[in-house]
Scaffold this active site. Structure first.
Site, PDB file in Angstrom:
ATOM      1  N   ARG A  98      -3.623 -10.132   4.732  1.00  0.00           N
ATOM      2  CA  ARG A  98      -3.964 -10.197   3.297  1.00  0.00           C
ATOM      3  C   ARG A  98      -2.771  -9.644   2.534  1.00  0.00           C
ATOM      4  NH1 ARG A  98      -5.910  -6.920  -0.615  1.00  0.00           N
ATOM      5  NH2 ARG A  98      -7.291  -7.853  -2.151  1.00  0.00           N
ATOM      6  N   LYS A 115       0.823  -1.218   0.000  1.00  0.00           N
ATOM      7  CA  LYS A 115       0.000   0.000   0.000  1.00  0.00           C
ATOM      8  C   LYS A 115       0.851   1.259   0.000  1.00  0.00           C
ATOM      9  CE  LYS A 115      -4.369  -1.912   1.121  1.00  0.00           C
ATOM     10  NZ  LYS A 115      -5.426  -2.197   2.063  1.00  0.00           N
TER      11      LYS A 115
HETATM   12  N1  PMM Z   1      -7.331  -3.902   0.384  1.00  0.00           N
HETATM   13  C1  PMM Z   1      -7.567  -3.967  -0.933  1.00  0.00           C
HETATM   14  C2  PMM Z   1      -8.537  -4.841  -1.455  1.00  0.00           C
HETATM   15  N2  PMM Z   1      -9.257  -5.630  -0.631  1.00  0.00           N
HETATM   16  N3  PMM Z   1      -9.749  -6.408   1.537  1.00  0.00           N
HETATM   17  C3  PMM Z   1      -9.556  -6.347   2.855  1.00  0.00           C
HETATM   18  N4  PMM Z   1     -10.275  -7.132   3.682  1.00  0.00           N
HETATM   19  N5  PMM Z   1      -8.624  -5.520   3.407  1.00  0.00           N
HETATM   20  C4  PMM Z   1      -7.860  -4.681   2.661  1.00  0.00           C
HETATM   21  O1  PMM Z   1      -7.036  -3.928   3.223  1.00  0.00           O
HETATM   22  C5  PMM Z   1      -8.052  -4.707   1.235  1.00  0.00           C
HETATM   23  C6  PMM Z   1      -9.024  -5.596   0.701  1.00  0.00           C
HETATM   24  C7  PMM Z   1      -6.775  -3.099  -1.868  1.00  0.00           C
HETATM   25  O2  PMM Z   1      -5.544  -3.660  -2.167  1.00  0.00           O
HETATM   26  P1  PMM Z   1      -5.199  -4.456  -3.556  1.00  0.00           P
HETATM   27  O3  PMM Z   1      -5.660  -3.549  -4.675  1.00  0.00           O
HETATM   28  O4  PMM Z   1      -3.740  -4.650  -3.533  1.00  0.00           O
HETATM   29  O5  PMM Z   1      -5.943  -5.753  -3.553  1.00  0.00           O
END
Ligand code: PMM
Length: 283
Positions: free
Chosen positions: A251, A212
């Site tokens: 995650r 992030k």
């Molecule tokens: N961040 C992203 C997408 N989905 N789900 C949860 N539960 N927590 C998060 O922090 C989260 C998520 C965005 O990140 P990405 O684009 O790298 O998937």
């Protein structure tokens, strides 16, 4: 201390900030999922909507076409699959295709039908702290006098109440502070420092910090954020610290680096515990 479970990210999107376009077709996404499992992932989180700041939402049919073939195949291969969606229809189709977890970044706020789909299933539900869709979330970073930690705790607590009132056993719910979602970089650090106050909600926590932008900002050189693919060492350090703070799920994109960091935490914890008794540090 229990080892956090590792949720490996499979973004079947053309535009995610971290890996957009790399796994946009089902075949490549499945191969990526298999690699993440081989690297040690406990769960695969399959998503078809990018939530990067400013992202435009895909149409429902587009989202379904992206995630369902991948979920079907990975579940058939025995993987524990989570679907990263805010749409009840997508969640229902994903459960029918073999997913066991609904990861809803809106915590049920984006789609009024989501909680009835959840209540009619036995899925686990990840409810993330969320205030607005990606296109406008940057306008919702004011946490007023209570501050971000108390604001997130209160708003997540309210979501938990709504979720249980919809007939979902609280035992099925995992909570997530939602790093980067209507949060400034400073807010993300405050939340990480204040995670213990979310324990008051009584549910396991999931944290998504991987790649992030607050990590990119931390590692900036001459004002330029560190590029997305070069944030994994900082993230691995954070993983170790989060494991020690009792986070239940991580995650992540870089499953191998994450599992290596967790192996270090485990080895140290084992060495500190002799005959079941935790030893003190240096005098
Ligand atoms: N961040 C992203 C997408 N989905 N789900 C949860 N539960 N927590 C998060 O922090 C989260 C998520 C965005 O990140 P990405 O684009 O790298 O998937």
């Amino acid at each position: 201390m229990t080892r956090p479970r590792v949720m490996g990210i499979v973004n079947v999107t053309p535009d995610s900030f971290s890996d957009g376009g790399l796994y946009a077709d089902a075949e490549r996404a499945v191969a990526h999922g298999q690699q993440l499992l081989a690297d040690g992932a406990d769960v695969l989180d399959v998503g078809g909507e990018s939530t990067r700041p400013g992202a435009v939402r895909p149409l429902m049919d587009e989202e379904l076409a992206r995630v369902i073939p991948v979920i079907t195949e990975m579940a058939a291969q025995g993987a524990v699959v989570s679907v990263d969606t805010m749409r009840a229809t997508v969640a229902a189709a994903a459960l029918a295709a073999g997913a066991q977890i609904i990861n809803d970044v809106s915590g049920g706020l984006a789609d009024p039908e989501m909680l009835s789909v959840l209540a009619g299933s036995d899925a686990t539900y990840v409810a993330m702290h969320w205030r607005a869709h990606a296109a406008t979330m940057a306008d919702f970073t004011d946490y007023g006098p209570e501050g971000v930690v108390e604001g997130v705790r209160r708003e997540l607590g309210e979501r938990l109440d709504v979720i249980t009132a919809a007939g979902v056993d609280a035992e099925r719910v995992i909570l997530d502070p939602g790093l980067g979602f209507a949060k400034t970089p400073a807010h993300n650090w405050e939340l990480l420092a204040g995670l213990a106050s979310l324990d008051a909600l009584g549910r396991p926590l999931l944290v998504g910090a991987s790649r992030k932008s607050f990590l990119g900002r931390l590692l900036a050189d001459g004002g330029r954020p560190r590029e997305v693919g070069k944030r994994e060492f900082a993230h691995a350090a954070l993983v170790a610290l989060l494991a020690e703070r009792g986070v239940a799920y991580l995650r992540v994109h870089d499953v191998r680096a994450t599992c290596d960091a967790l192996a270090v935490v485990d080895a140290l914890a084992d060495a500190e515990t002799v005959g079941g008794v935790r030893q003190g540090g240096l005098p």
